[in-house]
Design an enzyme around this catalytic site. Structure first.
Site, PDB file in Angstrom:
ATOM      1  N   LEU A  56      -0.500  -8.230   5.209  1.00 25.88           N
ATOM      2  CA  LEU A  56      -2.048  -8.596   5.736  1.00 25.88           C
ATOM      3  C   LEU A  56      -2.931  -8.033   4.993  1.00 25.88           C
ATOM      4  CD1 LEU A  56      -1.540  -7.400   9.503  1.00 25.88           C
ATOM      5  CD2 LEU A  56      -1.302 -10.074   8.609  1.00 25.88           C
ATOM      6  N   VAL A  82       0.505  -3.626   3.704  1.00 25.59           N
ATOM      7  CA  VAL A  82      -0.973  -3.749   3.557  1.00 25.59           C
ATOM      8  C   VAL A  82      -1.221  -4.451   2.184  1.00 25.59           C
ATOM      9  CG1 VAL A  82      -3.150  -2.388   3.194  1.00 25.59           C
ATOM     10  CG2 VAL A  82      -1.497  -1.740   4.753  1.00 25.59           C
ATOM     11  N   LYS A  83      -1.636  -5.564   2.010  1.00 26.23           N
ATOM     12  CA  LYS A  83      -1.883  -6.494   0.739  1.00 26.23           C
ATOM     13  C   LYS A  83      -3.187  -5.900   0.129  1.00 26.23           C
ATOM     14  CE  LYS A  83      -0.717 -11.069  -0.626  1.00 26.23           C
ATOM     15  NZ  LYS A  83      -0.933 -12.586  -0.080  1.00 26.23           N
ATOM     16  N   ILE A  84      -3.226  -5.554  -1.176  1.00 26.16           N
ATOM     17  CA  ILE A  84      -4.070  -4.816  -1.590  1.00 26.16           C
ATOM     18  C   ILE A  84      -4.509  -5.621  -2.995  1.00 26.16           C
ATOM     19  CG2 ILE A  84      -5.109  -2.861  -2.855  1.00 26.16           C
ATOM     20  CD1 ILE A  84      -4.070  -1.189  -0.477  1.00 26.16           C
TER      21      ILE A  84
END
Ligand code: G3P
Length: 215
Positions: A56, A82-84
């Site tokens: 996400l 967590v997509k960064i």
């Protein structure tokens, strides 16, 4: 090789799960927007059916904002990644979140050195975007090859997710290179199931079966 679906569409995810081909899911703001539903409801639907990693993406642009958003996303499920984005601020956020035990997928990776930075910051995954490189006449698969070689040289545990996949040849070439994960649109997964000779062969079997006396 793990197969992730690159989608926010729950019907595609359910169909892929029934086929036994969904080890995880990746999303991004563009894919979420296509669903014409709130972010919360899309995420809720996906997390209710997918046991593997679900990426996400944060939309903050500062490390502080990404960390705050990332923590909220991670609290939605133990399988949330967590997509960064691969920016300087993104690297700072990756260092903090991974240091606190959260899995990070560093996205928008277009060079081997960006991937090296992400791995050093503690990312669990990097996502080289191969289709977008191919679109501008750079060999996307060469990037995958270089990232895999660098990670192998230093035994980084960071996994390579081949992303921005456009067709089955991307899947074949990523598999030949030994990429850890490929994330693909549902359409590419469907294309991989089909072969004209399978269709022709099946029609012949069914036609011949009609000629067999049934008792
Ligand atoms: O999820 C990120 C990536 O796969 C996007 O693909 O087709 O928008 O370049 P694409």
């Amino acid at each position: 090789m793990k197969f992730f679906l690159d989608t926010g569409n729950i019907d595609e995810i359910r169909e892929g799960l029934e086929m036994g081909m969904v080890d995880g899911v990746t999303t991004n703001p563009t894919l979420i927007a296509k669903e014409k539903k709130s972010f919360d409801s899309v995420v809720e639907e996906i997390l209710a059916v997918v046991e593997g990693p679900v990426s996400l993406e944060v939309v903050s642009e500062t490390a502080e904002g990404m960390v705050e958003e990332g923590k909220k996303l991670a609290s939605r499920g133990a399988n949330v990644v967590v997509k960064i984005p691969m920016t300087t601020e993104g690297l700072k956020a990756t260092k903090i979140l991974s240091g606190e035990g959260m899995a990070v997928n560093q996205t928008l990776v277009f060079s081997p050195l960006q991937a090296l930075l992400a791995a050093k910051a503690g990312a669990a995954y990097v996502s080289p975007f191969i289709g977008r490189l191919d679109d501008v006449s750079h060999d996307g698969m060469e990037l995958v090859e270089q990232v895999l070689a660098i990670f192998d040289n230093y035994a980084f545990e960071c996994e390579v997710i081949v992303a921005s996949v456009r067709h089955p040849m991307h899947v074949l070439n990523a598999a030949l290179l030994g990429a850890d994960v490929i994330t693909m649109p549902f359409g590419v997964l469907s294309q991989m199931t089909r072969h004209p000779l399978t269709d022709v062969g099946l029609q012949k079997f069914l036609a011949d079966w009609k000629k067999v006396p049934k008792r």
